[in-house]
Write a protein that holds these residues in place. Structure first.
Motif, PDB file in Angstrom:
ATOM      1  N   THR A 329       9.931  -3.387  87.569  1.00 36.08           N
ATOM      2  CA  THR A 329      10.097  -4.836  87.671  1.00 36.08           C
ATOM      3  C   THR A 329       9.301  -5.541  86.580  1.00 36.08           C
ATOM      4  O   THR A 329       8.150  -5.202  86.321  1.00 36.08           O
ATOM      5  N   LEU A 330       9.932  -6.543  85.956  1.00 36.97           N
ATOM      6  CA  LEU A 330       9.256  -7.413  84.994  1.00 36.97           C
ATOM      7  C   LEU A 330       9.215  -8.797  85.618  1.00 36.97           C
ATOM      8  O   LEU A 330      10.261  -9.368  85.957  1.00 36.97           O
ATOM      9  N   ILE A 331       8.001  -9.325  85.805  1.00 39.46           N
ATOM     10  CA  ILE A 331       7.805 -10.593  86.502  1.00 39.46           C
ATOM     11  C   ILE A 331       7.114 -11.599  85.579  1.00 39.46           C
ATOM     12  O   ILE A 331       6.107 -11.268  84.950  1.00 39.46           O
ATOM     13  N   THR A 332       7.653 -12.822  85.503  1.00 38.16           N
ATOM     14  CA  THR A 332       6.934 -13.889  84.805  1.00 38.16           C
ATOM     15  C   THR A 332       6.357 -14.850  85.842  1.00 38.16           C
ATOM     16  O   THR A 332       6.965 -15.103  86.886  1.00 38.16           O
ATOM     17  N   CYS A 333       5.172 -15.376  85.560  1.00 32.41           N
ATOM     18  CA  CYS A 333       4.525 -16.338  86.457  1.00 32.41           C
ATOM     19  C   CYS A 333       3.474 -17.101  85.661  1.00 32.41           C
ATOM     20  O   CYS A 333       3.111 -16.712  84.550  1.00 32.41           O
ATOM     21  N   THR A 334       2.972 -18.194  86.215  1.00 36.53           N
ATOM     22  CA  THR A 334       1.958 -18.980  85.514  1.00 36.53           C
ATOM     23  C   THR A 334       0.546 -18.456  85.782  1.00 36.53           C
ATOM     24  O   THR A 334      -0.367 -18.723  85.018  1.00 36.53           O
ATOM     25  N   GLY A 335       0.368 -17.704  86.872  1.00 35.92           N
ATOM     26  CA  GLY A 335      -0.943 -17.133  87.168  1.00 35.92           C
ATOM     27  C   GLY A 335      -0.808 -15.914  88.053  1.00 35.92           C
ATOM     28  O   GLY A 335       0.210 -15.745  88.725  1.00 35.92           O
ATOM     29  N   ILE A 336      -1.843 -15.075  88.068  1.00 35.74           N
ATOM     30  CA  ILE A 336      -1.763 -13.834  88.853  1.00 35.74           C
ATOM     31  C   ILE A 336      -2.678 -13.851  90.072  1.00 35.74           C
ATOM     32  O   ILE A 336      -2.820 -12.842  90.762  1.00 35.74           O
TER      33      ILE A 336
END
Length: 359
Positions: A329-336
């Protein structure tokens, strides 16, 4: 199936970029408009020949550059494959597999399977039928080159027929040629309809159970295929509808007018469902897509999640992430922070800042 690496040259806001992925969960975090989605778009484009946003080749080439290159390596069934894609501003894209150029983009399909999930997909239920048809077509084209061939030919003939309908208004003598296009359109259209029927039947074997669990075992989902015409009646109805087509100068019947209907307790949730029901159904649909691919190819697809977790509540986030633990899975987000707080397994983290990626 897993992606091993990708190289970008003059693609979107990346002048030059090389990334190596983990086989598990890969997270790309950073502020908005830094280039996170562009990486997912490049992966999807290289695997399917199409942008998930429907962008044209020239729109994906870096500003001031004349061409862009993508090179992606993927591993499937123990074998490594390299896909090279060359985007040009005013010419068709060039594609090579393992260094050998291919003549048709369709030859690439089937080498990899990708499921893209973005916030826009959460609106697939309440938006127009065009988006729901696109959902069916994108998945079916990845799973079947035969379907891609039938759909492509149907669309070409449909465009020619619509063009002819407009011309007949000025050239009535062209009317006799309409029969030829009708026969061809029906031939390809019937096959498209029947493949979609099978697809919806398979969705109904998978999606209702997923939706039942996602809704806290409160809702039972039913998906139905709304056809503008039955396959076996297509030619007959097309002839009956000819005067109407000539009047409006466009083809009124056919798979280009079809839709998917979603019901809970007999209620059409496209029109009368709450936002929560619509989003839960959209998520069920995407998770069903993953399962369907697994069943069809006896392998796992690559999942691309574009900033979709921020749009889901915590229970749906947990369900989604628990459902994909066995696929890359490749996930984009603004923070982890949320991943860390909830102890979700993270295998590799990339930080994206203005077209530069830091590991």
């Amino acid at each position: 199936m897993v992606i091993e690496s990708i190289e970008l040259n003059n693609f979107r806001n990346y002048e030059k970029l090389t990334l190596h992925f983990d086989q598990g969960t890969n997270i790309f975090h950073g502020q908005n408009a830094q280039g996170k989605t562009n990486i997912l778009e490049a992966v999807y484009l290289c695997g399917t020949t199409k942008s998930h946003k429907g962008s044209k080749d020239k729109e994906m080439i870096r500003f001031s550059a004349e061409e862009a290159h993508i090179r992606m390596r993927l591993e499937r069934n123990g074998s490594s494959h390299r896909i090279d894609m060359h985007l040009k501003k005013n010419k068709p894209k060039g594609i090579a597999i393992n260094g050998i150029p291919i003549r048709r983009a369709s030859e690439l399909l089937g080498l990899g399977n990708f499921v893209f999930f973005s916030p826009e997909d959460l609106n697939i239920i309440k938006n127009g039928p065009g988006e729901r048809r696109r959902f069916m077509d994108l998945e079916l084209c990845q799973l079947s080159k035969v379907y891609l061939f039938q759909l492509s030919n149907y669309n070409k003939i449909l465009n020619q027929r619509n063009k002819l309908l407009k011309e007949i208004a000025f050239h009535p003598e062209y009317l006799d040629t309409l029969e030829i296009w009708d026969m061809q359109m029906v031939s390809f259209g019937q096959k498209v309809i029947r493949e979609r029927e099978k697809f919806v039947r398979r969705l109904n074997e998978i999606a209702p159970e997923i939706h039942f669990r996602l809704s806290g075992e409160r809702e039972e989902l039913k998906i139905s295929y709304e056809k503008s015409v039955e396959a076996e009646e297509f030619l007959k109805k097309l002839k009956e509808n000819r005067e109407k087509d000539l009047k409006f100068k466009t083809t009124q019947l056919g798979p280009h007018r079809d839709d998917l209907c979603f019901q809970i307790k007999g209620v059409d949730i496209r029109r009368f469902g709450s936002q929560g029901q619509q989003r839960t159904t959209a998520l069920s649909l995407k998770l069903s897509e993953i399962e369907l691919v697994k069943q069809e190819i006896q392998d796992t697809p690559v999942l691309l999640l574009d900033d979709v977790l921020s749009e889901l509540d915590s229970s749906r986030q947990h369900y989604l992430l628990d459902s994909i633990h066995d696929i890359q899975t490749l996930i984009t987000c603004t923070g982890i922070d949320e991943f860390v707080e909830n102890r979700f397994e993270i295998n590799k983290v990339f930080k994206v800042v203005d077209g530069v990626v830091y590991e």
